[in-house]
Design an enzyme around this catalytic site. Structure first.
Site, PDB file in Angstrom:
ATOM      1  N   SER A 193       0.807  -1.213   0.000  1.00  0.00           N
ATOM      2  CA  SER A 193       0.000   0.000   0.000  1.00  0.00           C
ATOM      3  C   SER A 193       0.844   1.268   0.000  1.00  0.00           C
ATOM      4  CB  SER A 193      -0.958  -0.048   1.199  1.00  0.00           C
ATOM      5  OG  SER A 193      -1.933   0.962   1.118  1.00  0.00           O
TER       6      SER A 193
ATOM      7  N   ASP B  88      10.216   5.122 -10.324  1.00  0.00           N
ATOM      8  CA  ASP B  88       9.862   5.668 -11.635  1.00  0.00           C
ATOM      9  C   ASP B  88      10.555   7.003 -11.901  1.00  0.00           C
ATOM     10  OD1 ASP B  88       8.291   3.488 -12.031  1.00  0.00           O
ATOM     11  OD2 ASP B  88       6.409   4.589 -12.308  1.00  0.00           O
TER      12      ASP B  88
ATOM     13  N   LYS C 282      -0.566  -4.271  -3.344  1.00  0.00           N
ATOM     14  CA  LYS C 282      -1.869  -3.665  -3.031  1.00  0.00           C
ATOM     15  C   LYS C 282      -1.923  -2.297  -3.704  1.00  0.00           C
ATOM     16  CE  LYS C 282      -4.856  -2.103   0.738  1.00  0.00           C
ATOM     17  NZ  LYS C 282      -4.853  -0.665   0.346  1.00  0.00           N
TER      18      LYS C 282
END
Length: 454
Positions: A297, A308, A322
């Protein structure tokens, strides 16, 4: 059961379901998918079933409990993270995110049928009294306790009040009694130390209301000696997540610009984009982020954003997976509902739902002094949960995969790992952690290579 009581229960039932429908409607739809007539028919059938069970079931039933279970079943059928929260569960959730509670200062779990102390929290009444990890709690205020939730409820209470805890300790023939005074217990979500001059280590155990502020303080203390940070290890292993806004703020601490994440729900209200803003002071040191199968999460949001944006190298094993966002709405009489409202996507548009964050460098966890000890490959992941959401229901369905649901059998190592969450970090223990040492080696190598002349 009296007619008046039955009518009140019916009213509670219809109101609860109606509130749920309104929450779903306001969060997802402009208009309900079912017609008013269909809804009425469904509620009538529901009411008929309740009445038949009340009159004809072999044993007497608690109607309120029956209705709670029915609503719980309805909500849980949606996905593993949606749930009806009973009043006690809602309070527990609020305590878990606020960062403090009143009690004696112990972390407990169920082990071999006993309520067992994982660790006393340093500086608390339990710690000062001498309660130890591994102690089994058999009574609270003279009443036997064999249920974890019941034990927590009995142990917690107003600041300044007394509680008597009876424990059984290995090696002792007779139980021990501790008479303790409850106090406010802070819950630390951030721990840190210096691995080597110029190289810091920050461990985030979960994301609470004060997590970002605590990381800022940790960074200040790591640089308090005048030595600038040359590199940092951010440990998100076994971090189950927490508050979305804290995950965004923590990511923003280490990013100067660009996307942090986007969330997409069925309505505009639940569709948002979060971008980074310049920080003062700017944190530009190299970073290695540690993750494993227990990183879920909010911790995956941070790891995905830094990965990224090419801000940090991700090391460890694939995270839990998740990739959904939940909200908690309060209902009447202290009840609440936790509902999945959106999927989230990393800066590059990746959905990690049931997939997880894949590390840039895969390093399985092994104690340096015991290289035969395996890591967490048996841990349950999001994709193993019943009714889990698909990553992108309208696209790329072909790429979904399944895995076996195994359980980690090494309970003693679990207890040892949990103990360190509530005590002080120890440098010697971190030196025996191969993932931490590998991360440090990478940071040291980065400095060496940066100084090489071409």
């Amino acid at each position: 059961m009296s007619l008046k009581k039955k009518q009140n229960i019916r009213l509670w039932l219809v109101t609860a379901i109606a509130i749920t429908a309104v929450i779903i409607g306001s969060g997802f739809y402009n208009s309900l998918s079912a017609t008013a007539e269909e809804t009425y028919k469904g509620l009538k059938i529901f009411s008929d079933v309740i009445e038949l069970v009340e009159k004809n079931y072999v044993d007497t039933v608690d109607t309120k409990e029956l209705i709670e279970k029915a609503i719980q079943g309805m909500v849980r059928s949606l996905d593993p993270h949606s749930a009806l929260l009973l009043p006690d569960a809602l309070k527990e959730l609020q305590v878990d995110t606020q960062g403090e509670f009143t009690g004696i200062g112990i972390s407990i779990t169920m082990r071999n049928g006993f309520v067992t102390v994982i660790s006393p929290i340093q500086g608390t009444p339990a710690y000062k009294a001498g309660i130890r990890a591994g102690d089994r709690i058999i009574k609270v205020d003279g009443e036997s306790t064999t249920d974890l939730r019941d034990a927590v409820k009995k142990i917690r209470g107003p600041k300044g009040t007394k509680v008597v805890v009876t424990i059984v300790r290995k090696g002792l023939k007779e139980p021990l009694e501790y008479k303790l005074i409850r106090d406010v217990i802070p819950i630390e979500s951030v721990k840190f130390l210096t691995l080597k001059p110029g190289y810091g280590y920050i461990w985030v155990t979960n994301f609470r209301e004060s997590t970002t502020q605590d990381i800022v303080k940790a960074l200040e203390k790591l640089q308090a000696g005048g030595t600038p940070l040359k590199g940092m290890v951010l440990d998100l292993r076994d971090n189950p997540g927490g508050l979305l806004d804290q995950a965004i703020k923590v990511s923003d601490l280490f990013l100067e610009k660009g996307r942090i994440l986007s969330i997409e729900g069925r309505s505009k209200r639940n569709t948002r984009i979060f971008d980074a803003k310049p920080d003062n002071p700017k944190h530009s040191f190299p970073m290695v982020v540690l993750i494993n199968g227990g990183s879920a999460s909010a911790s995956e949001i941070v790891a995905g954003a830094l990965q990224d944006q090419k801000r940090a190298l991700i090391l460890g094993t694939t995270s839990f997976g998740k990739g959904s966002v939940q909200t908690v709405e309060t209902l009447r009489d202290g009840y609440g509902i936790k509902l999945t409202i959106a999927r989230y996507y990393t800066p590059n548009g990746r959905s990690i739902q049931a997939k997880g964050i894949e590390p840039d460098i895969i390093v399985k966890h092994k104690r340096i002094e015991d290289l035969d000890l395996d890591e967490d490959e048996g841990l349950t992941k999001e994709k193993d949960l019943k009714n889990h959401l698909e990553a992108e229901p309208e696209r790329n369905k072909k790429n979904q995969s399944k895995s076996k649901n195994n359980k980690d059998s090494n309970k003693d190592s679990e207890l040892d790992a949990d103990k360190s969450r509530f005590g002080e970090l120890e440098l010697e223990k971190l030196k025996s952690d191969n993932q931490v040492m590998r991360a440090l080696d990478i940071l040291l190598s980065y400095e060496i290579f940066a100084g090489l002349k071409s």
